[in-house]
Design a protein around this motif. Structure first.
Motif, PDB file in Angstrom:
ATOM      1  N   ASP A  35       0.523  -0.994  -0.319  1.00  0.00           N
ATOM      2  CA  ASP A  35       0.208  -0.253   0.194  1.00  0.00           C
ATOM      3  C   ASP A  35       0.900   1.481  -0.070  1.00  0.00           C
ATOM      4  N   VAL A  36       1.834   1.106   0.270  1.00  0.00           N
ATOM      5  CA  VAL A  36       3.105   2.360   0.746  1.00  0.00           C
ATOM      6  C   VAL A  36       3.467   2.394  -0.701  1.00  0.00           C
ATOM      7  N   PHE A  37       3.561   3.970  -1.277  1.00  0.00           N
ATOM      8  CA  PHE A  37       4.371   4.584  -2.473  1.00  0.00           C
ATOM      9  C   PHE A  37       4.045   5.617  -2.849  1.00  0.00           C
ATOM     10  N   ILE A  38       5.689   6.065  -2.435  1.00  0.00           N
ATOM     11  CA  ILE A  38       5.400   7.513  -2.756  1.00  0.00           C
ATOM     12  C   ILE A  38       6.756   7.973  -3.506  1.00  0.00           C
ATOM     13  N   PRO A  39       5.850   8.885  -4.592  1.00  0.00           N
ATOM     14  CA  PRO A  39       6.876   8.880  -6.074  1.00  0.00           C
ATOM     15  C   PRO A  39       7.577   9.859  -5.543  1.00  0.00           C
ATOM     16  N   LEU A  40       9.022   9.701  -6.497  1.00  0.00           N
ATOM     17  CA  LEU A  40      10.464  10.955  -6.787  1.00  0.00           C
ATOM     18  C   LEU A  40      10.189  11.068  -7.655  1.00  0.00           C
ATOM     19  N   ARG A  62       1.891  17.290  -9.077  1.00  0.00           N
ATOM     20  CA  ARG A  62       2.619  16.233  -8.018  1.00  0.00           C
ATOM     21  C   ARG A  62       3.948  16.539  -7.297  1.00  0.00           C
ATOM     22  N   SER A  63       3.826  17.541  -6.689  1.00  0.00           N
ATOM     23  CA  SER A  63       4.151  17.880  -5.371  1.00  0.00           C
ATOM     24  C   SER A  63       2.890  17.569  -4.223  1.00  0.00           C
ATOM     25  N   LYS A  64       1.821  18.130  -4.610  1.00  0.00           N
ATOM     26  CA  LYS A  64       1.138  18.008  -3.559  1.00  0.00           C
ATOM     27  C   LYS A  64       0.521  15.763  -3.350  1.00  0.00           C
ATOM     28  N   PHE A  65       0.306  15.330  -4.374  1.00  0.00           N
ATOM     29  CA  PHE A  65       0.428  13.907  -4.432  1.00  0.00           C
ATOM     30  C   PHE A  65       1.467  13.229  -3.699  1.00  0.00           C
ATOM     31  N   GLN A  66       2.431  13.938  -4.090  1.00  0.00           N
ATOM     32  CA  GLN A  66       3.403  13.546  -3.191  1.00  0.00           C
ATOM     33  C   GLN A  66       3.933  14.141  -1.488  1.00  0.00           C
ATOM     34  N   GLU A  67       3.099  15.019  -0.857  1.00  0.00           N
ATOM     35  CA  GLU A  67       3.113  14.721   0.203  1.00  0.00           C
ATOM     36  C   GLU A  67       1.327  13.843   1.058  1.00  0.00           C
ATOM     37  N   ARG A  68       0.923  13.399  -0.174  1.00  0.00           N
ATOM     38  CA  ARG A  68      -0.266  12.791   0.594  1.00  0.00           C
ATOM     39  C   ARG A  68      -0.092  11.514   0.476  1.00  0.00           C
ATOM     40  N   ARG A  69       0.866  11.472  -0.502  1.00  0.00           N
ATOM     41  CA  ARG A  69       1.199   9.967   0.236  1.00  0.00           C
ATOM     42  C   ARG A  69       2.610  10.083   1.075  1.00  0.00           C
ATOM     43  N   PHE A  70       3.138  11.165   1.131  1.00  0.00           N
ATOM     44  CA  PHE A  70       4.608  10.696   1.995  1.00  0.00           C
ATOM     45  C   PHE A  70       3.986  11.187   3.760  1.00  0.00           C
ATOM     46  N   ASP A 119      11.637  -6.724  17.583  1.00  0.00           N
ATOM     47  CA  ASP A 119      11.567  -6.794  15.897  1.00  0.00           C
ATOM     48  C   ASP A 119      11.275  -6.698  14.951  1.00  0.00           C
ATOM     49  N   LYS A 120       9.916  -7.451  15.367  1.00  0.00           N
ATOM     50  CA  LYS A 120       8.648  -6.854  13.919  1.00  0.00           C
ATOM     51  C   LYS A 120       8.324  -5.808  13.672  1.00  0.00           C
ATOM     52  N   VAL A 121       8.166  -5.592  14.308  1.00  0.00           N
ATOM     53  CA  VAL A 121       7.893  -3.792  14.954  1.00  0.00           C
ATOM     54  C   VAL A 121       8.760  -2.632  14.444  1.00  0.00           C
ATOM     55  N   ARG A 122      10.028  -2.758  15.361  1.00  0.00           N
ATOM     56  CA  ARG A 122      11.067  -2.073  14.399  1.00  0.00           C
ATOM     57  C   ARG A 122      11.728  -2.582  12.910  1.00  0.00           C
ATOM     58  N   ASP A 123      10.869  -3.472  12.239  1.00  0.00           N
ATOM     59  CA  ASP A 123      11.560  -4.142  11.272  1.00  0.00           C
ATOM     60  C   ASP A 123      10.336  -3.414  10.206  1.00  0.00           C
ATOM     61  N   LEU A 124       9.135  -3.708  10.689  1.00  0.00           N
ATOM     62  CA  LEU A 124       7.955  -2.913   9.727  1.00  0.00           C
ATOM     63  C   LEU A 124       8.809  -1.592   9.467  1.00  0.00           C
ATOM     64  N   GLY A 125       8.062  -0.944  10.619  1.00  0.00           N
ATOM     65  CA  GLY A 125       8.406   0.935  10.648  1.00  0.00           C
ATOM     66  C   GLY A 125       9.736   1.084  10.596  1.00  0.00           C
ATOM     67  N   LEU A 126      10.712   0.369  11.165  1.00  0.00           N
ATOM     68  CA  LEU A 126      12.320   1.179  10.759  1.00  0.00           C
ATOM     69  C   LEU A 126      13.020   1.014   9.570  1.00  0.00           C
ATOM     70  N   SER A 127      13.166  -0.423   9.258  1.00  0.00           N
ATOM     71  CA  SER A 127      13.290  -0.793   7.835  1.00  0.00           C
ATOM     72  C   SER A 127      13.053  -0.592   6.667  1.00  0.00           C
ATOM     73  N   LYS A 128      11.622  -1.189   7.231  1.00  0.00           N
ATOM     74  CA  LYS A 128      10.573  -0.703   5.638  1.00  0.00           C
ATOM     75  C   LYS A 128      10.202   0.380   5.634  1.00  0.00           C
ATOM     76  N   LEU A 129       9.435   0.739   6.831  1.00  0.00           N
ATOM     77  CA  LEU A 129       8.726   2.122   6.328  1.00  0.00           C
ATOM     78  C   LEU A 129       9.921   3.292   6.157  1.00  0.00           C
ATOM     79  N   LEU A 130      10.301   3.766   7.423  1.00  0.00           N
ATOM     80  CA  LEU A 130      10.749   4.759   7.765  1.00  0.00           C
ATOM     81  C   LEU A 130      12.357   4.361   5.962  1.00  0.00           C
ATOM     82  N   ASN A 131      13.573   3.750   6.461  1.00  0.00           N
ATOM     83  CA  ASN A 131      14.258   4.457   5.562  1.00  0.00           C
ATOM     84  C   ASN A 131      13.757   3.891   4.086  1.00  0.00           C
ATOM     85  N   CYS A 132      13.343   2.716   3.531  1.00  0.00           N
ATOM     86  CA  CYS A 132      12.725   2.777   2.571  1.00  0.00           C
ATOM     87  C   CYS A 132      11.863   3.309   1.922  1.00  0.00           C
ATOM     88  N   TYR A 133      10.887   4.269   2.618  1.00  0.00           N
ATOM     89  CA  TYR A 133      10.191   5.056   2.012  1.00  0.00           C
ATOM     90  C   TYR A 133       9.924   6.637   2.624  1.00  0.00           C
TER      91      TYR A 133
END
Length: 119
Positions: free
Chosen positions: A8-13, A26-34, A54-68
């Motif tokens: 479900d997470v998609f933040i265009p660059l 584009r700017s508004k869409f990117q901000e809404r997704r962020f 460790d599951k919460v940190r993996d999803l929240g930090l490794s995937k959401l924060l660091n990847c998006y």
């Protein structure tokens, strides 16, 4: 939660020149997704203490924060918008994750975010 993060997470660059105009579509869409991803981060970390940390940190930090989220933050010009984004991310993080850390250190998953904050 894992399915939401992965599907479900998609933040265009877009190039900085494209999103500098805050009124552009584009700017508004990117901000809404962020901000949608930040809300998901806050919901994921609410499960801390219920689901294995460790599951919460993996999803929240490794995937959401660091990847998006971090990619978007790094692409945001330094200034008030960048500070607001960083503050909202920090506000999502449970304080207990930092209780046993020695002065000047951080969680391994937060190294890149910490470097950005130091700049």
């Amino acid at each position: 939660m894992k399915k939401s993060v992965e599907e479900d997470v998609f933040i265009p660059l877009y190039p900085k020149s494209t999103v500098e105009d805050k009124s552009s579509l584009r700017s508004k869409f990117q901000e809404r997704r962020f901000w949608s991803a930040v809300k998901l981060l806050s919901n994921v970390v609410l499960w801390d203490g219920i689901v294995q940390e460790d599951k919460v940190r993996d999803l929240g930090l490794s995937k959401l924060l660091n990847c998006y989220l971090l990619l978007n933050i790094l692409n945001t010009p330094l200034g008030l918008d960048n500070i607001e984004k960083c503050n909202k991310v920090v506000a999502c993080l449970p304080e207990r994750w930092f209780q046993d850390l020695k002065g000047g250190s951080t969680l391994p998953e937060l190294q890149n975010f910490s470097q950005h904050l130091l700049q």
